[in-house]
Design a protein around this motif. Sequence first.
Motif, PDB file in Angstrom:
ATOM      1  N   MET A  56      28.307  29.319  27.987  1.00 59.60           N
ATOM      2  CA  MET A  56      28.553  29.085  29.408  1.00 59.60           C
ATOM      3  C   MET A  56      29.977  28.578  29.612  1.00 59.60           C
ATOM      4  O   MET A  56      30.594  28.038  28.698  1.00 59.60           O
ATOM      5  CB  MET A  56      27.552  28.071  29.961  1.00 59.60           C
ATOM      6  N   LYS A  57      30.466  28.750  30.820  1.00 56.83           N
ATOM      7  CA  LYS A  57      31.837  28.344  31.122  1.00 56.83           C
ATOM      8  C   LYS A  57      31.895  27.727  32.512  1.00 56.83           C
ATOM      9  O   LYS A  57      31.354  28.281  33.472  1.00 56.83           O
ATOM     10  CB  LYS A  57      32.768  29.559  31.047  1.00 56.83           C
ATOM     11  N   VAL A  58      32.554  26.575  32.604  1.00 66.07           N
ATOM     12  CA  VAL A  58      32.757  25.923  33.896  1.00 66.07           C
ATOM     13  C   VAL A  58      33.916  26.608  34.618  1.00 66.07           C
ATOM     14  O   VAL A  58      35.005  26.741  34.052  1.00 66.07           O
ATOM     15  CB  VAL A  58      33.072  24.423  33.716  1.00 66.07           C
ATOM     16  N   PRO A  70      36.689  38.211  32.497  1.00 68.48           N
ATOM     17  CA  PRO A  70      36.201  39.375  31.750  1.00 68.48           C
ATOM     18  C   PRO A  70      35.221  38.948  30.655  1.00 68.48           C
ATOM     19  O   PRO A  70      35.468  37.990  29.923  1.00 68.48           O
ATOM     20  CB  PRO A  70      37.481  39.972  31.149  1.00 68.48           C
ATOM     21  N   GLY A  71      34.107  39.646  30.577  1.00 74.94           N
ATOM     22  CA  GLY A  71      33.109  39.331  29.565  1.00 74.94           C
ATOM     23  C   GLY A  71      32.089  38.296  30.003  1.00 74.94           C
ATOM     24  O   GLY A  71      31.243  37.882  29.206  1.00 74.94           O
ATOM     25  N   TYR A 171      29.653  30.427  34.944  1.00 80.39           N
ATOM     26  CA  TYR A 171      29.758  31.698  34.233  1.00 80.39           C
ATOM     27  C   TYR A 171      28.956  31.667  32.935  1.00 80.39           C
ATOM     28  O   TYR A 171      28.883  30.645  32.257  1.00 80.39           O
ATOM     29  CB  TYR A 171      31.219  32.015  33.907  1.00 80.39           C
ATOM     30  N   VAL A 172      28.357  32.817  32.617  1.00 83.41           N
ATOM     31  CA  VAL A 172      27.608  32.992  31.373  1.00 83.41           C
ATOM     32  C   VAL A 172      28.146  34.225  30.665  1.00 83.41           C
ATOM     33  O   VAL A 172      28.394  35.255  31.307  1.00 83.41           O
ATOM     34  CB  VAL A 172      26.094  33.159  31.656  1.00 83.41           C
ATOM     35  N   LEU A 178      25.656  43.708  31.609  1.00 85.47           N
ATOM     36  CA  LEU A 178      25.460  43.649  33.055  1.00 85.47           C
ATOM     37  C   LEU A 178      26.770  43.901  33.795  1.00 85.47           C
ATOM     38  O   LEU A 178      27.855  43.665  33.262  1.00 85.47           O
ATOM     39  CB  LEU A 178      24.919  42.271  33.457  1.00 85.47           C
ATOM     40  N   GLN A 179      26.643  44.367  35.020  1.00 88.96           N
ATOM     41  CA  GLN A 179      27.828  44.506  35.861  1.00 88.96           C
ATOM     42  C   GLN A 179      28.376  43.119  36.159  1.00 88.96           C
ATOM     43  O   GLN A 179      27.623  42.196  36.471  1.00 88.96           O
ATOM     44  CB  GLN A 179      27.480  45.236  37.163  1.00 88.96           C
TER      45      GLN A 179
END
Length: 238
Positions: A56-58, A70-71, A171-172, A178-179
Amino acid sequence: MGDPAKNPTEDHPAPQSKISKKIQKAPKADDVISTITEDSFISFRKKFYFPNDLVMKVPARTDRACFPPPGYVTVYEFSLRTGLRFPPSSELIDILTICVVCLSQFSYRAMSIVMGLIVLFRDRGVVLFSECLYRMGRLFSDAQRRISFRSKWLDIRTRDPSKGWISNFFYVQNDWGLQEKWGKLKELPVPLHIGAEDLLRILKLPDLDALHYEVRYLSRYIDEEYLFKVGLSTQTGR
């Protein structure tokens, strides 16, 4: 003749705050800064049983929900409360792929209904194909491409999301193809070969009243115990 009639607003002008509220527009997804923090992730892992290898991303202050790195895919916190778990179910991935949209475009209503139906079908030992979903209702998008769900013959009740939902995104890492960016909804194909009687047979229900009952109370199917029962969650929450 006397003085001409005065406009009552000349002596008592409307407060500026009320005027500004009237013209204030609802925030758009591409204008909002995320309020999710690393501490939020600690809570999510405990409450929603994220896999240990989930990346995950903050979002940074310059990041927006519509444009994940991206990604990665954007996820709203309310989607977790509507039954979304990781990895996403194959049924949900199939629906997103056919509709050419991403996870974050789904409203609270759309996600809770789709996840509830996925669990309902799994609980009955069958898979929710996109044709069955279309027969039960229709996904549609608004001017901002946010997706909701409408049904003409089923009374589907959903609870409102929290007021601050639009800023609760993160973000994951997209390990499922997935789109990632918001797309234009492509409607599901019309299932000419599936009718109400077919749904009853597939779900092993005696009549339409039974189907109406199950759908009316779909929210019970996104409880953690049901998610665990059908293999969408790793724990029961107890």
